[in-house]
Scaffold this motif. Structure first.
Motif, PDB file in Angstrom:
ATOM      1  N   HIS A 209      17.639  -7.578  -9.272  1.00  0.00           N
ATOM      2  CA  HIS A 209      18.054  -8.857  -9.853  1.00  0.00           C
ATOM      3  C   HIS A 209      16.959  -9.458 -10.724  1.00  0.00           C
ATOM      4  O   HIS A 209      17.265 -10.122 -11.728  1.00  0.00           O
ATOM      5  N   ILE A 227      28.694 -14.381 -18.697  1.00  0.00           N
ATOM      6  CA  ILE A 227      28.357 -13.664 -17.457  1.00  0.00           C
ATOM      7  C   ILE A 227      29.606 -13.653 -16.586  1.00  0.00           C
ATOM      8  O   ILE A 227      30.325 -14.658 -16.507  1.00  0.00           O
ATOM      9  N   ALA A 229      31.171 -12.180 -12.635  1.00  0.00           N
ATOM     10  CA  ALA A 229      30.810 -11.614 -11.335  1.00  0.00           C
ATOM     11  C   ALA A 229      31.998 -11.695 -10.391  1.00  0.00           C
ATOM     12  O   ALA A 229      32.772 -12.650 -10.434  1.00  0.00           O
ATOM     13  N   ASN A 231      32.730 -10.993  -6.121  1.00  0.00           N
ATOM     14  CA  ASN A 231      32.182 -10.654  -4.811  1.00  0.00           C
ATOM     15  C   ASN A 231      33.296 -10.869  -3.787  1.00  0.00           C
ATOM     16  O   ASN A 231      33.592 -12.001  -3.407  1.00  0.00           O
ATOM     17  N   CYS A 260      27.685 -15.225  -6.574  1.00  0.00           N
ATOM     18  CA  CYS A 260      28.017 -15.259  -8.003  1.00  0.00           C
ATOM     19  C   CYS A 260      27.453 -16.528  -8.631  1.00  0.00           C
ATOM     20  O   CYS A 260      26.794 -16.489  -9.680  1.00  0.00           O
ATOM     21  N   ALA A 263      23.682 -16.489  -8.884  1.00  0.00           N
ATOM     22  CA  ALA A 263      23.250 -15.540  -9.917  1.00  0.00           C
ATOM     23  C   ALA A 263      23.389 -16.147 -11.304  1.00  0.00           C
ATOM     24  O   ALA A 263      22.503 -15.985 -12.161  1.00  0.00           O
ATOM     25  N   GLY A 309      33.295 -16.546 -12.185  1.00  0.00           N
ATOM     26  CA  GLY A 309      33.057 -15.958 -10.873  1.00  0.00           C
ATOM     27  C   GLY A 309      34.323 -15.906 -10.042  1.00  0.00           C
ATOM     28  O   GLY A 309      35.189 -16.779 -10.156  1.00  0.00           O
ATOM     29  N   ARG A 319      31.864  -5.768  -5.646  1.00  0.00           N
ATOM     30  CA  ARG A 319      30.704  -6.647  -5.803  1.00  0.00           C
ATOM     31  C   ARG A 319      29.959  -6.280  -7.088  1.00  0.00           C
ATOM     32  O   ARG A 319      29.046  -5.456  -7.067  1.00  0.00           O
ATOM     33  N   LEU A 321      28.276  -7.559 -11.103  1.00  0.00           N
ATOM     34  CA  LEU A 321      27.705  -8.611 -11.936  1.00  0.00           C
ATOM     35  C   LEU A 321      27.471  -8.028 -13.320  1.00  0.00           C
ATOM     36  O   LEU A 321      26.879  -6.952 -13.441  1.00  0.00           O
ATOM     37  N   GLY A 331      24.073  -5.124 -16.174  1.00  0.00           N
ATOM     38  CA  GLY A 331      24.458  -5.732 -14.910  1.00  0.00           C
ATOM     39  C   GLY A 331      24.305  -4.777 -13.755  1.00  0.00           C
ATOM     40  O   GLY A 331      23.715  -3.689 -13.885  1.00  0.00           O
ATOM     41  N   ASP A 333      26.225  -2.937 -10.286  1.00  0.00           N
ATOM     42  CA  ASP A 333      27.444  -2.569  -9.570  1.00  0.00           C
ATOM     43  C   ASP A 333      27.108  -1.388  -8.651  1.00  0.00           C
ATOM     44  O   ASP A 333      26.918  -0.278  -9.131  1.00  0.00           O
ATOM     45  N   ALA A 335      26.342  -5.195  -6.813  1.00  0.00           N
ATOM     46  CA  ALA A 335      25.360  -6.217  -7.170  1.00  0.00           C
ATOM     47  C   ALA A 335      24.883  -7.065  -6.011  1.00  0.00           C
ATOM     48  O   ALA A 335      23.751  -7.547  -6.027  1.00  0.00           O
TER      49      ALA A 335
END
Length: 435
Positions: A209, A227, A229, A231, A260, A263, A309, A319, A321, A331, A333, A335
């Motif tokens: 990260h 962005i 994400a 989860n 998410c 992040a 998100g 999960r 990003l 990103g 994966d 994440a």
């Protein structure tokens, strides 16, 4: 000299010696060796400032490890783990085996039989076992420097405040609390008691990260535009505490959607100014009688970046990003899990599209976060993810719930500057971005 054949070479001691005599020069066996028969001293490493440094065994094009150099046990900070559920037993306590700056010294549980078994497994003395009722006795135990709270969300505030009154620093699992008011009370209690409070945002301390943060902030592929994400996971319908609003504060959003949200904030360094959201509550599913299943939310940041998100408790584990920039995307994966995080980068390469994949050396995320807290305490500094970081997420989640309940676009106050809720990166951990 007799003719050397396979039979004469290996069939007798004399033949073997003769063969070695011929082969050795080709292998460079005549190179000088240390008198003791060991490698030259330079190849055995060196010691400086209490640390062992080893020479690289491979060329710079290959991965080279380094000695872990943990602190001696007597100098490591002692940690009491509060709550012996799945996260503590499966991930946090085993993480002490990789930690360099902390050690497990005490356990707190409402189940004494479980506590005794775990204590025996990890060498925790029985005198350092506590129940929730007698928790306050930790005040008199010099073996405990830090209390790591791994309890249902609604219990975080109570035990953070009690730990602060006992004079112990607090590392608290996310989400910080069940409500914004509880989170604020935790910040206030620790400030009043002059102890440090860190929220266990483990992913902010991982090289995976941190690399994503660097790629975004350095504009390696131009300006970040968006962005996204996801989860999600498929939870059992067993009435676990995460499905009870009074204990969890919410459903998938504060549990896994928080990753998410957090992040988006640490990748940009910004705070959102607008939020929209939707949530689902499947009527005939016992898991969602009190809490939400799917939470979808969109954040707009002052720079113009938008982030989308999604969290869920009802679909197969997903999960990922992804950061979309002007000349490429990058990103992770997966994440947000505990291991196997994989970084992907896509960009133009001539007339082709290039896809790169990077995997980092696996390390316990919990060991990394605990060592980071210890480094901040030794330096007398605010943790990198202090109470203010958790409190801000609680406020944003409250706005997400408001938007999902029919609030339309929920506006938040403009916050200027970057990383306004984060403390410094602990220098003892080396550079913020991995080499």
């Amino acid at each position: 000299m007799a003719e050397l054949t396979r039979r004469t070479l290996f069939g007798s001691t004399a033949g073997l010696a003769a063969g070695i005599g011929l082969i050795a020069p080709a292998l460079g066996a005549t190179a000088p060796m240390a008198p003791s028969g060991q490698e030259p001293g330079a190849l055995r490493g060196s010691v400086a400032d209490g640390k062992v440094t080893l020479p690289p065994l491979h060329q710079a094009s290959e991965q080279n490890g380094e000695a872990p150099n943990p602190m001696p046990p007597g100098k490591r900070l002692g940690v009491a783990v509060v709550g012996l559920g799945a996260l503590a037993l499966e991930n946090i306590i085993p993480g002490f085996g990789e930690a360099k700056s902390v050690r497990l010294t005490a356990l707190v549980s409402g189940e004494p039989d479980k506590a005794r078994i775990v204590a025996a497994q990890y060498g925790v003395p029985e005198k350092n076992l506590y129940s929730y009722a007698d928790f306050d006795r930790i005040r008199d135990n010099p073996d405990i420097d830090i209390v790591y709270i791994v309890l249902p969300n609604a219990m975080h505030a109570e035990f953070t405040i009690r730990a602060a009154k006992a004079g112990k620093h607090v590392l608290c699992e996310k989400p910080m609390a069940a409500t914004v008011a509880e989170a604020q009370s935790m910040v206030d209690a620790c400030k009043q008691a002059n102890v440090r409070l860190m929220i266990a945002y483990r992913l902010q301390y991982t090289p995976e990260h941190r690399t994503v943060i660097d790629l975004a902030r350095s504009k390696a592929f131009g300006k970040v535009r968006m962005i996204e994400a996801v989860n999600g996971q498929n939870d059992a319908a067993n009435g676990q505490w995460r499905q009870i609003k009074a204990m969890a504060g919410g459903g998938s959003l504060p549990d896994v959607g928080l990753y998410c949200l957090n992040a988006f904030r640490y990748i940009t360094g910004e705070e959102p100014v607008e939020i929209t959201a939707q949530m689902t509550h499947p009527a005939n599913d016992p898991r969602f009688q009190q809490v939400e299943d799917i939470a979808m939310f969109t954040l707009r940041f002052p720079s113009g970046i938008v982030a989308s998100g999604t969290s869920a408790y009802s679909f197969h584990e997903s999960r990922f990003l992804r950061v979309h920039a002007e000349t490429g995307w990058f990103g992770l994966d997966p994440a947000f899990g505990y291991d196997n995080l994989t970084l992907g980068i896509n960009r133009k390469a001539g007339k082709a599209s290039s896809m790169d994949s990077r995997r980092f050396t696996p390390k316990s995320q919990f060991a990394q976060e605990m060592d980071a807290f210890a480094a901040s305490l030794h330096a007398g500094e605010e943790p990198h993810t202090p109470g203010a970081e958790g409190l801000q997420d609680m406020k944003i989640m409250a706005a997400i719930y408001q938007a999902a309940a029919g609030g339309g676009i929920v506006k938040l106050p403009l916050v200027t500057g970057l990383d306004t809720t984060r403390g410094p990166w602990p220098k003892a951990l080396g550079p913020f971005v991995p080499a």
